[in-house]
Design a protein around this motif. Structure first.
Motif, short mmCIF file in Angstrom:
data_model
loop_
_atom_site.label_atom_id
_atom_site.label_comp_id
_atom_site.label_asym_id
_atom_site.label_seq_id
_atom_site.Cartn_x
_atom_site.Cartn_y
_atom_site.Cartn_z
N ALA A 62 -141.35 -59.72 -118.07
CA ALA A 62 -140.78 -59.60 -116.72
C ALA A 62 -139.26 -59.61 -116.78
O ALA A 62 -138.59 -58.84 -116.07
CB ALA A 62 -141.29 -60.73 -115.84
N SER A 65 -138.05 -56.24 -118.11
CA SER A 65 -138.25 -55.21 -117.07
C SER A 65 -137.16 -55.29 -116.01
O SER A 65 -136.64 -54.27 -115.57
CB SER A 65 -139.62 -55.37 -116.41
OG SER A 65 -140.63 -55.13 -117.34
N SER A 66 -136.82 -56.51 -115.60
CA SER A 66 -135.79 -56.69 -114.59
C SER A 66 -134.43 -56.22 -115.11
O SER A 66 -133.68 -55.54 -114.39
CB SER A 66 -135.71 -58.15 -114.18
OG SER A 66 -134.73 -58.34 -113.20
N ARG A 69 -134.47 -52.41 -115.22
CA ARG A 69 -134.46 -51.84 -113.87
C ARG A 69 -133.06 -51.87 -113.26
O ARG A 69 -132.69 -51.00 -112.47
CB ARG A 69 -135.44 -52.62 -112.99
CG ARG A 69 -135.74 -52.01 -111.65
CD ARG A 69 -136.95 -52.64 -111.01
NE ARG A 69 -136.86 -54.07 -110.93
CZ ARG A 69 -136.68 -54.76 -109.80
NH1 ARG A 69 -136.60 -54.12 -108.66
NH2 ARG A 69 -136.60 -56.05 -109.81
N ASP A 104 -142.71 -62.05 -110.00
CA ASP A 104 -142.52 -61.01 -108.98
C ASP A 104 -141.15 -60.34 -109.17
O ASP A 104 -140.11 -60.98 -109.04
CB ASP A 104 -142.62 -61.64 -107.59
CG ASP A 104 -142.52 -60.65 -106.47
OD1 ASP A 104 -142.28 -59.45 -106.74
OD2 ASP A 104 -142.67 -61.07 -105.31
N GLN A 105 -141.14 -59.05 -109.49
CA GLN A 105 -139.88 -58.33 -109.76
C GLN A 105 -138.93 -58.37 -108.56
O GLN A 105 -137.71 -58.36 -108.76
CB GLN A 105 -140.16 -56.89 -110.18
CG GLN A 105 -140.67 -56.76 -111.59
CD GLN A 105 -139.65 -57.18 -112.64
OE1 GLN A 105 -138.47 -56.85 -112.54
NE2 GLN A 105 -140.11 -57.90 -113.64
N SER A 106 -139.45 -58.44 -107.36
CA SER A 106 -138.56 -58.49 -106.19
C SER A 106 -137.88 -59.86 -106.07
O SER A 106 -136.94 -60.02 -105.29
CB SER A 106 -139.34 -58.18 -104.91
OG SER A 106 -140.30 -59.19 -104.66
#
Length: 132
Positions: A62, A65-66, A69, A104-106
């Protein structure tokens, strides 16, 4: 000749002057070891759930990924028009407040160390005010 600044020993009621890089005078230096041991043991008990989480593969995925992104840029600096490389991925809503949002990516944002430290201090102060 260079003079080294002096400060007072951190032991309560001890007024001995010591090198500014030290915490305690020679008479009270065992207090520093004792303080560190107490702090480490309390932190280990208090934060074991969270420390274990940061070592898991799911978190590392995660986090990466963040960072990808957001192009490895600090989001707080970016909001202020600066381009700074991110060092950490921060939980916008802290784990202590909502464990379910831990991956949670958000809820994740890359930050540089300076911005992360400012946010952490701000959150600690808010927590202190709530408890009072």
């Amino acid at each position: 000749m260079i003079t080294i600044p002096m400060k007072v020993c951190s032991k309560i009621n001890c007024n001995k002057l010591i090198d500014f890089r030290k915490t305690y005078c020679d008479e009270h230096k065992e207090l520093q070891r004792e303080s560190k041991v107490n702090y480490d043991s309390l932190r280990y008990e208090r934060d074991s759930k969270y420390r274990g989480f940061y070592n898991k593969k799911e978190w590392k995925h995660a986090r990466r990924s963040s960072m990808l992104r957001h192009d490895w840029l600090c989001q707080e600096c970016l909001r202020n028009g600066l381009y700074t490389e991110a060092d950490v991925v921060d939980h916008i809503i802290e784990l202590r407040d909502d464990w379910d949002k831990r991956l949670d990516q958000s809820n994740l944002q890359p930050l540089c160390n300076a911005c992360h430290n400012v946010k952490t201090i701000r959150e600690k102060n808010k927590r202190k005010e709530k408890s009072n």
